[in-house]
Design a protein around this motif. Structure first.
Motif, PDB file in Angstrom:
ATOM      1  N   ASP A  52     -52.621 -31.616 -19.926  1.00 55.65           N
ATOM      2  CA  ASP A  52     -51.511 -30.901 -20.551  1.00 55.65           C
ATOM      3  C   ASP A  52     -50.225 -31.705 -20.565  1.00 55.65           C
ATOM      4  OD1 ASP A  52     -51.265 -30.816 -17.829  1.00 55.65           O
ATOM      5  OD2 ASP A  52     -50.551 -28.745 -17.742  1.00 55.65           O
ATOM      6  N   ASN A  53     -50.197 -32.902 -19.921  1.00 53.31           N
ATOM      7  CA  ASN A  53     -48.987 -33.724 -19.970  1.00 53.31           C
ATOM      8  C   ASN A  53     -49.168 -34.961 -20.844  1.00 53.31           C
ATOM      9  OD1 ASN A  53     -50.561 -35.438 -18.424  1.00 53.31           O
ATOM     10  ND2 ASN A  53     -49.431 -35.099 -16.527  1.00 53.31           N
ATOM     11  N   ASP A  54     -50.210 -34.937 -21.695  1.00 51.66           N
ATOM     12  CA  ASP A  54     -50.496 -36.087 -22.555  1.00 51.66           C
ATOM     13  C   ASP A  54     -49.687 -36.080 -23.847  1.00 51.66           C
ATOM     14  OD1 ASP A  54     -52.304 -36.624 -20.617  1.00 51.66           O
ATOM     15  OD2 ASP A  54     -54.097 -36.305 -21.825  1.00 51.66           O
ATOM     16  N   ARG A  55     -48.879 -35.052 -24.071  1.00 51.35           N
ATOM     17  CA  ARG A  55     -48.110 -34.944 -25.306  1.00 51.35           C
ATOM     18  C   ARG A  55     -46.671 -34.575 -24.979  1.00 51.35           C
ATOM     19  NH1 ARG A  55     -51.386 -33.991 -29.785  1.00 51.35           N
ATOM     20  NH2 ARG A  55     -49.737 -32.842 -30.843  1.00 51.35           N
ATOM     21  N   ARG A  56     -45.774 -35.053 -25.774  1.00 52.32           N
ATOM     22  CA  ARG A  56     -44.366 -34.661 -25.637  1.00 52.32           C
ATOM     23  C   ARG A  56     -43.727 -34.738 -27.009  1.00 52.32           C
ATOM     24  NH1 ARG A  56     -40.365 -35.788 -20.671  1.00 52.32           N
ATOM     25  NH2 ARG A  56     -42.203 -34.962 -19.668  1.00 52.32           N
ATOM     26  N   THR A  57     -42.926 -33.731 -27.327  1.00 49.95           N
ATOM     27  CA  THR A  57     -42.314 -33.615 -28.646  1.00 49.95           C
ATOM     28  C   THR A  57     -40.800 -33.716 -28.539  1.00 49.95           C
ATOM     29  OG1 THR A  57     -44.126 -32.209 -29.444  1.00 49.95           O
ATOM     30  CG2 THR A  57     -42.078 -32.160 -30.696  1.00 49.95           C
ATOM     31  N   VAL A  58     -40.210 -34.439 -29.461  1.00 50.44           N
ATOM     32  CA  VAL A  58     -38.755 -34.494 -29.602  1.00 50.44           C
ATOM     33  C   VAL A  58     -38.410 -34.148 -31.044  1.00 50.44           C
ATOM     34  CG1 VAL A  58     -38.415 -36.201 -27.790  1.00 50.44           C
ATOM     35  CG2 VAL A  58     -38.795 -36.955 -30.133  1.00 50.44           C
ATOM     36  N   SER A  59     -37.202 -33.706 -31.256  1.00 52.52           N
ATOM     37  CA  SER A  59     -36.735 -33.385 -32.596  1.00 52.52           C
ATOM     38  C   SER A  59     -35.581 -34.296 -32.968  1.00 52.52           C
ATOM     39  CB  SER A  59     -36.288 -31.918 -32.684  1.00 52.52           C
ATOM     40  OG  SER A  59     -37.391 -31.055 -32.497  1.00 52.52           O
ATOM     41  N   GLY A  77     -25.233 -25.643 -38.759  1.00 54.69           N
ATOM     42  CA  GLY A  77     -26.416 -25.746 -37.913  1.00 54.69           C
ATOM     43  C   GLY A  77     -26.056 -25.917 -36.457  1.00 54.69           C
ATOM     44  N   PRO A  78     -27.059 -26.109 -35.601  1.00 53.26           N
ATOM     45  CA  PRO A  78     -26.787 -26.326 -34.178  1.00 53.26           C
ATOM     46  C   PRO A  78     -26.267 -27.736 -33.935  1.00 53.26           C
ATOM     47  CG  PRO A  78     -29.140 -26.469 -34.582  1.00 53.26           C
ATOM     48  CD  PRO A  78     -28.512 -26.074 -35.889  1.00 53.26           C
ATOM     49  N   VAL A  79     -25.388 -27.878 -32.956  1.00 52.22           N
ATOM     50  CA  VAL A  79     -24.902 -29.206 -32.583  1.00 52.22           C
ATOM     51  C   VAL A  79     -26.053 -30.057 -32.079  1.00 52.22           C
ATOM     52  CG1 VAL A  79     -23.372 -30.448 -31.003  1.00 52.22           C
ATOM     53  CG2 VAL A  79     -22.606 -28.332 -32.088  1.00 52.22           C
ATOM     54  N   ARG A  80     -26.988 -29.435 -31.349  1.00 54.52           N
ATOM     55  CA  ARG A  80     -28.195 -30.120 -30.885  1.00 54.52           C
ATOM     56  C   ARG A  80     -29.394 -29.342 -31.383  1.00 54.52           C
ATOM     57  NH1 ARG A  80     -28.082 -30.275 -24.749  1.00 54.52           N
ATOM     58  NH2 ARG A  80     -29.978 -31.472 -25.098  1.00 54.52           N
ATOM     59  N   PRO A  81     -30.298 -29.974 -32.138  1.00 57.10           N
ATOM     60  CA  PRO A  81     -31.414 -29.232 -32.721  1.00 57.10           C
ATOM     61  C   PRO A  81     -32.478 -28.822 -31.717  1.00 57.10           C
ATOM     62  CG  PRO A  81     -31.643 -31.570 -33.194  1.00 57.10           C
ATOM     63  CD  PRO A  81     -30.302 -31.395 -32.532  1.00 57.10           C
ATOM     64  N   ARG A  82     -32.453 -29.404 -30.553  1.00 54.09           N
ATOM     65  CA  ARG A  82     -33.480 -29.111 -29.550  1.00 54.09           C
ATOM     66  C   ARG A  82     -32.786 -28.935 -28.206  1.00 54.09           C
ATOM     67  NH1 ARG A  82     -39.079 -30.193 -29.486  1.00 54.09           N
ATOM     68  NH2 ARG A  82     -39.967 -30.546 -27.412  1.00 54.09           N
ATOM     69  N   VAL A  83     -32.885 -27.747 -27.617  1.00 53.82           N
ATOM     70  CA  VAL A  83     -32.221 -27.465 -26.347  1.00 53.82           C
ATOM     71  C   VAL A  83     -33.246 -26.920 -25.367  1.00 53.82           C
ATOM     72  CG1 VAL A  83     -29.997 -27.000 -27.431  1.00 53.82           C
ATOM     73  CG2 VAL A  83     -31.581 -25.115 -27.037  1.00 53.82           C
ATOM     74  N   ALA A  84     -32.963 -27.099 -24.096  1.00 51.64           N
ATOM     75  CA  ALA A  84     -33.823 -26.562 -23.041  1.00 51.64           C
ATOM     76  C   ALA A  84     -33.468 -25.102 -22.789  1.00 51.64           C
ATOM     77  CB  ALA A  84     -33.674 -27.377 -21.767  1.00 51.64           C
ATOM     78  N   GLY A 137     -39.238 -21.186 -28.175  1.00 53.39           N
ATOM     79  CA  GLY A 137     -39.752 -21.025 -29.528  1.00 53.39           C
ATOM     80  C   GLY A 137     -38.906 -21.767 -30.544  1.00 53.39           C
ATOM     81  N   ARG A 138     -39.278 -21.620 -31.821  1.00 54.59           N
ATOM     82  CA  ARG A 138     -38.575 -22.264 -32.921  1.00 54.59           C
ATOM     83  C   ARG A 138     -37.821 -21.189 -33.714  1.00 54.59           C
ATOM     84  NH1 ARG A 138     -41.330 -24.799 -36.768  1.00 54.59           N
ATOM     85  NH2 ARG A 138     -40.123 -26.722 -36.771  1.00 54.59           N
ATOM     86  N   TYR A 139     -36.636 -21.563 -34.173  1.00 58.04           N
ATOM     87  CA  TYR A 139     -35.759 -20.605 -34.850  1.00 58.04           C
ATOM     88  C   TYR A 139     -35.203 -21.212 -36.129  1.00 58.04           C
ATOM     89  CZ  TYR A 139     -35.953 -18.219 -30.346  1.00 58.04           C
ATOM     90  OH  TYR A 139     -36.393 -17.587 -29.217  1.00 58.04           O
ATOM     91  N   VAL A 140     -34.879 -20.327 -37.069  1.00 56.50           N
ATOM     92  CA  VAL A 140     -34.231 -20.694 -38.322  1.00 56.50           C
ATOM     93  C   VAL A 140     -32.830 -20.099 -38.317  1.00 56.50           C
ATOM     94  CG1 VAL A 140     -34.223 -20.273 -40.807  1.00 56.50           C
ATOM     95  CG2 VAL A 140     -36.327 -20.974 -39.676  1.00 56.50           C
ATOM     96  N   ILE A 141     -31.853 -20.907 -38.698  1.00 61.64           N
ATOM     97  CA  ILE A 141     -30.458 -20.467 -38.711  1.00 61.64           C
ATOM     98  C   ILE A 141     -29.961 -20.478 -40.151  1.00 61.64           C
ATOM     99  CG2 ILE A 141     -28.119 -20.965 -37.914  1.00 61.64           C
ATOM    100  CD1 ILE A 141     -29.452 -22.379 -35.500  1.00 61.64           C
ATOM    101  N   LEU A 192     -33.828 -24.818 -35.179  1.00 65.58           N
ATOM    102  CA  LEU A 192     -33.489 -24.944 -33.759  1.00 65.58           C
ATOM    103  C   LEU A 192     -34.758 -24.714 -32.956  1.00 65.58           C
ATOM    104  CD1 LEU A 192     -31.465 -25.004 -31.318  1.00 65.58           C
ATOM    105  CD2 LEU A 192     -31.305 -22.524 -31.592  1.00 65.58           C
ATOM    106  N   GLU A 193     -34.963 -25.514 -31.940  1.00 65.42           N
ATOM    107  CA  GLU A 193     -36.120 -25.342 -31.069  1.00 65.42           C
ATOM    108  C   GLU A 193     -35.651 -25.242 -29.633  1.00 65.42           C
ATOM    109  OE1 GLU A 193     -40.610 -27.150 -30.471  1.00 65.42           O
ATOM    110  OE2 GLU A 193     -39.104 -28.314 -31.540  1.00 65.42           O
ATOM    111  N   VAL A 194     -36.120 -24.201 -28.957  1.00 67.72           N
ATOM    112  CA  VAL A 194     -35.837 -24.004 -27.533  1.00 67.72           C
ATOM    113  C   VAL A 194     -37.104 -24.363 -26.765  1.00 67.72           C
ATOM    114  CG1 VAL A 194     -35.103 -22.389 -25.750  1.00 67.72           C
ATOM    115  CG2 VAL A 194     -34.196 -22.175 -28.068  1.00 67.72           C
TER     116      VAL A 194
END
Length: 812
Positions: free
Chosen positions: A338-345, A622-629, A698-702, A726-728
């Protein structure tokens, strides 16, 4: 008033402060009752009269006593047994198995867990081992529960009280994947909870964990307080210090924003424990295009570089928020697939960086810089040259503009702002102070501090002293007292003795700095390669350097001097970059645009970073950062172009947040999950921003909602430009990456508090370490008598008896 009765019993008279009044009332009642008795003696016998008098006196005495508010008090001694806090780690790393344990450790663990001869511990997860330690009859926790009181907790990102049975049931269930509550290990709340006051003394804290404390913050103060109270910590380390075989994407470095048509550089750091010498296939998956593939050889265990880095160059052909996934092909024996993949935006903007070049004359630095930026399809460049090149032929037209765009006169048009605000970056070159209007430096300061623009200072040898003579210019400079760098005549450029001698410019950043934050310095795939390329550049025959200001970042030094030739600093809402040379064009020698344009192209992109990806020519949002924790704030912004009437501070503007659909079709679904009002940004005309509430994973549309300007801003045209993504995601920690048991943090806890670190197969040695303690406690029970129901019943019973006797003898 306190009256001692017998033993430890006492009678407290709470209303004794008014005792004289209640005694006087009782005396008056006694006189009246005696008068009544004498009158009734004419009608009844002496025996009946005395009986009625006795009942009446008793009722009066009860009533007067109640006015004193009597309270019965009893004290007794009680012995409280000490308690042990047992806390179990339920974070993601505890789902790991340790099949590579040494054979002797496996045998000892099987014995500790009371396992039957046919069972094997190799495939037991750490959760299961912790569960068996809690439930095994005669094991350590069972012995502790028999002798002491036990207070149980489960902890990951937060701690929660539980019972041992409930903890065992929780550990029996498989952990939830991608649960943000288990993405962090933090035992600090458990330690702090042991300091709460309680009747039962804390004998010790038992932590069942793999030692992977990765939450922010420092628990030193809490540990010191535990040590002062004599509360030892006994970590029981679940798992093995030998890392299991595992391939993982440890981290991914990518730019948060680029322009459409750019090539984004993506770097992934891989962890390949147990696969030394193996060829590993790595892919980068991108929407709408074939994946990119690389082959990486896992380093030997003795190699100095334990974790390889793989790089991808990804053309960004579509605007919007583009998810990129780095994946390692499946490998046999991988304990954590389960740690073999990582996604960035990456946020891709279809806008262009607007740059204004301002120079005194068309010097070589200006010409090469303008030509390089003009060839860049993602840059829109304008130029101002106060002293034009000599005209050729019969044309009398000037090649470039000769004056800065004027600022509107006050009161001329309320919605007009300084046209300098339309540029993302302004490059100020070697300019004669006589060519600048008196308000130019004030306009540049406002452009940086209020509009949030980037000012790049690229001085020349003619007018550089003017920078130190102007007060506003000195405030904007990232360096103090710039001076020309001394050039050693013997320092010729490497590889070419025909070039003039000069100073070598070498990048330098503190170890704590993020090199990805300064893309203009990255000439190679890694910092060391970049440094070698910088060292091979032609020397600069003229450079201007100064001591960096506090808060400024030194990016490059010239020669052996400790002063900065390239430096940057934040100023208000914007930033200022100092490039103390007019010779970067020399970097084109024999290589063309390879390094000159890479430096300036990345500088311009850095200057214009933070542009919003969604929108059109009239509005960006849009969001200042497209991907946030998860748990991080989500800041939304909107910026309206010049010329749109009605875009003032009273404009009603909001962002609507919807749940997104699939990755292939991220259109909004359902009703808005949040409506975020956007407020005007002080000092930035036509800019609006607001903070969205905390959103679940999850993923969101603004989408932007501007009822007054929907038509003017063309927000109803549809398409991807009408919405931002936006992706959280789960907060990035080392939970899934660092799998070997970490003994060091647990050792620090134990040593500081007088405890001891135990391996999971050593758990049976824990009960003798816990000293039995009891605490004698004196408890006091108080029972109010004056408002007790029994007192009320007694009073009415006496009055009733008096009334019955009176009626039986015929008295009224």
């Amino acid at each position: 008033m306190t009256l001692n009765l017998f033993g430890s019993r006492r009678l407290l008279l709470a209303g004794a402060s008014l005792g004289w009044l209640w005694v006087a009332a009782g005396g008056i009642a006694l006189v009246l009752l005696l008068v009544l008795y004498r009158e009734e003696r004419r009608l009844v016998s002496r025996r009946t009269g005395l009986g009625l008098l006795g009942l009446r006196l008793t009722a009066a005495a009860v009533l007067v006593l109640a006015l004193f508010e009597p309270i019965a008090s009893r004290s007794y001694r009680e012995t409280t047994k000490g308690r042990v806090i047992v806390a179990v780690d339920v974070s993601e790393s505890m789902t790991t198995a340790d099949p590579d344990r040494p054979g002797t450790d496996r045998q000892r663990l099987a014995k500790t867990l009371r396992m039957s001869p046919g069972e094997s511990v190799e495939n037991l997860s750490r959760r299961e081992i912790a569960r068996r330690l809690l439930t095994a009859k005669g094991a350590a926790i069972d012995q502790i529960e028999r002798i002491h009181g036990v207070e149980a907790f489960a902890f990951a990102r937060e701690s929660a009280p539980a019972t041992l049975a409930a903890l065992a049931e929780t550990l029996k269930q498989p952990g939830k994947p991608d649960d943000p509550a288990t993405s962090t290990t933090d035992w600090q709340p458990v330690l702090a909870g042991a300091l709460r006051e309680s009747d039962a003394p804390v004998l010790g804290i038992v932590l069942l964990t793999d030692g992977r404390q990765n939450a922010p913050g420092d628990s030193t103060a809490t540990v010191d307080r535990l040590a002062a109270r004599g509360i030892p910590i006994y970590p029981i380390l679940i798992g093995s210090t030998i890392a299991p075989r595992d391939a993982a994407v440890a981290s991914v470095r990518a730019p948060e924003g680029v322009y459409k048509g750019d090539v984004a550089s993506i770097e992934a750091t891989l962890k390949l424990d147990g696969y030394a010498g193996r060829e590993v296939a790595v892919t980068l998956e991108r929407p709408g295009a074939a994946p990119l593939r690389r082959q990486v050889r896992a380093p030997d265990e003795t190699a100095s570089v334990a974790r390889p880095v793989v790089s991808f160059s990804v053309p960004m052909t579509e605007s919007g928020t583009v998810p990129l996934t780095i994946a390692i092909s499946p490998l046999e024996g991988d304990v954590r697939p389960d740690n073999d993949r990582r996604t960035v935006s990456v946020q891709v903007s279809d806008d262009k960086a607007a740059v204004l070049l301002v120079d005194g004359e068309a010097r070589w630095e200006f010409r090469y810089l303008r030509n390089a930026l003009a060839r860049d399809p993602q840059v829109k460049v304008e130029a101002i040259v106060f002293h034009q090149p000599e005209a050729t032929g019969v044309s009398t037209q000037t090649t470039y503009g000769t004056t800065l765009p004027p600022r509107p006169e006050p009161g001329s048009a309320p919605d007009l702002t300084d046209p300098l605000g339309g540029f993302d970056a302004i490059v100020l070159g070697d300019v004669d102070p006589a060519d600048l209007r008196p308000d130019t430096w004030a306009r540049l300061e406002s452009y940086v501090s209020e509009r949030g623009g980037t000012l790049i200072l690229s001085p020349g040898p003619r007018f550089w002293p003017s920078l130190a003579s102007h007060e506003t210019a000195r405030k904007l400079l990232p360096v103090l007292a710039p001076r020309p760098v001394a050039i050693d005549p013997g320092q010729s450029s490497p590889g070419s003795s025909s070039l003039p001698p000069g100073a070598a410019v070498l990048p330098t950043l503190p170890a704590s700095a993020d090199s990805a934050a300064w893309p203009m310095l990255q000439f190679g795939s890694d910092p060391e390669q970049s440094r070698l390329l910088w060292a091979g550049l032609p020397r600069l025959p003229w450079a201007l350097a100064g001591k960096p200001k506090p808060g400024a970042t030194t990016l490059a030094l010239a020669g052996d001097e400790a002063t900065a030739v390239i430096a940057a600093q934040a100023y208000g809402l914007g930033k200022v970059l100092w490039i103390g040379t007019d010779g970067t064009w020399r970097w084109r020698y024999r290589v063309g645009d390879a390094y000159h344009h890479r430096f300036w192209g990345q500088t311009v992109r850095w200057a214009a970073s933070g542009k919003l990806a969604a929108g059109n020519a009239f509005v960006r949002f849009g969001p200042v950062r497209p991907r946030v924790a998860d748990g991080e704030p989500v800041r939304l912004q909107a910026r309206i172009a010049e010329g749109i009437l009605g875009a003032g501070p009273d404009l009603l503007i909001a962002a609507r947040v919807f749940k997104a659909g699939t990755t292939a079709n991220p259109q909004a679904t359902g009703d808005a999950v949040a409506v975020v009002p956007l407020r005007p940004v002080p000092g930035q005309p036509r800019a609006y921003e607001g903070d969205a509430p905390t959103l679940p994973l999850g993923r969101y549309v603004i989408r932007l909602d501007v009822p007054q300007l929907t038509e003017a801003l063309h927000l109803n045209d549809g398409g991807t430009s009408a919405q931002a993504l936006l992706e959280v995601v789960t907060h990035a920690t080392s939970e899934r990456v660092e799998l070997a048991v970490d003994r060091a943090p647990a050792t620090r806890l134990a040593v500081a508090t007088g405890g001891r670190v135990l391996a999971d197969f050593e758990a049976d040695s824990l009960p003798p370490l816990l000293r039995s303690r009891t605490r004698p406690t004196v408890r006091t029970e108080e029972t109010p008598l004056w408002d007790h129901p029994a007192a009320l019943l007694l009073f009415f019973a006496i009055v009733t008896c008096e009334w019955v006797v009176r009626k039986r003898v015929g008295l009224p």
